[in-house]
Design a protein around this motif. Structure first.
Motif, short mmCIF file in Angstrom:
data_model
loop_
_atom_site.label_atom_id
_atom_site.label_comp_id
_atom_site.label_asym_id
_atom_site.label_seq_id
_atom_site.Cartn_x
_atom_site.Cartn_y
_atom_site.Cartn_z
N PHE A 75 34.72 60.34 11.69
CA PHE A 75 33.98 61.59 11.86
C PHE A 75 33.34 61.66 13.25
O PHE A 75 33.37 62.70 13.91
CB PHE A 75 32.92 61.73 10.77
N TYR A 78 36.02 62.34 15.74
CA TYR A 78 36.48 63.72 15.57
C TYR A 78 35.56 64.71 16.30
O TYR A 78 36.02 65.67 16.93
CB TYR A 78 36.55 64.05 14.08
N LEU A 79 34.26 64.46 16.24
CA LEU A 79 33.29 65.33 16.91
C LEU A 79 33.43 65.28 18.43
O LEU A 79 33.03 66.22 19.13
CB LEU A 79 31.86 64.95 16.51
N GLU A 86 41.22 68.88 18.40
CA GLU A 86 40.59 69.19 17.12
C GLU A 86 41.46 70.14 16.32
O GLU A 86 41.63 69.98 15.11
CB GLU A 86 39.21 69.81 17.37
N LEU A 197 37.11 66.89 6.90
CA LEU A 197 36.88 67.26 8.28
C LEU A 197 37.17 68.73 8.56
O LEU A 197 36.75 69.26 9.57
CB LEU A 197 37.78 66.41 9.21
#
Length: 198
Positions: A75, A78-79, A86, A197
């Protein structure tokens, strides 16, 4: 080349090919992928020695904790992704994430178990007979990531490769297949069910 080596090479070609093909069939993906992993379990059961050297309490608690840590790492990364990367991840998840009860059950009850049995137990275990442990772990992780790479899911391929290495190290250090399965289940439960996500 003895029959065990022939079976090993055949199983790798078969499983990687079928996994790769499954991504070309989004409408039947879950059936093909699940069936492929069930076939891989046949090879694993025939040639595999499963290690289980942790108590039930230890592998349950450790597996849940490691799955949570793995999710937090994914996570966090991913940010940090740029917008186009993304979108690529979201595109993959929208097309191949489970959406029905059947698919969730296949993911948790079949795929999580058989992927660990095949890639870490069978493939990594076989390779360790012929190469150093570190090379065996990396090679098994690379083979595990190939179907994603072949289909152009580059970020998923990298994530699968890294997860394969981490899981391979865990299996070699802690010698517990149930720990890997619980870790895998807790990770994918967070990724696809509890805190997706997308």
């Amino acid at each position: 080349m003895n029959r065990y080596t022939i079976s090993f090479v055949f199983s790798i070609i078969l499983v990687v090919s079928c996994m790769t093909y499954s991504f070309h069939q989004p409408h039947t993906f879950w059936y093909i992928y699940s069936f492929t992993m069930l076939v891989s379990a046949i090879f694993s059961k025939t040639f595999l020695k499963v290690y289980d050297e942790l108590s039930t309490f230890k592998y349950l608690i450790s597996g849940l904790l490691l799955g949570g840590i793995g999710y937090a790492c994914i996570f966090g990364l991913y940010l940090l992704l740029p917008e186009n990367a993304e979108r690529a991840v979201q595109h993959f998840l929208v097309h191949f994430a489970p959406t029905t009860l059947f698919e969730y059950l296949m993911l948790i009850l079949i795929i999580a178990l058989t992927e660990e049995l095949f890639w870490r137990g069978y493939v990594q275990g076989f390779l360790m007979k012929y190469m150093r442990t570190s090379f065996a772990i990396v090679t098994a992780a690379l083979l595990f990531s190939l179907p994603f790479l072949f289909n152009g899911f580059y970020l998923c391929s990298v994530a699968t490769f890294i997860c394969g290495i981490v899981f391979g190290i865990l299996y070699e250090r802690l010698r517990s297949m149930p720990l890997l399965v619980i870790t895998h289940i807790s990770l994918i439960s967070l990724l696809f069910i509890l805190l997706p996500l997308y």
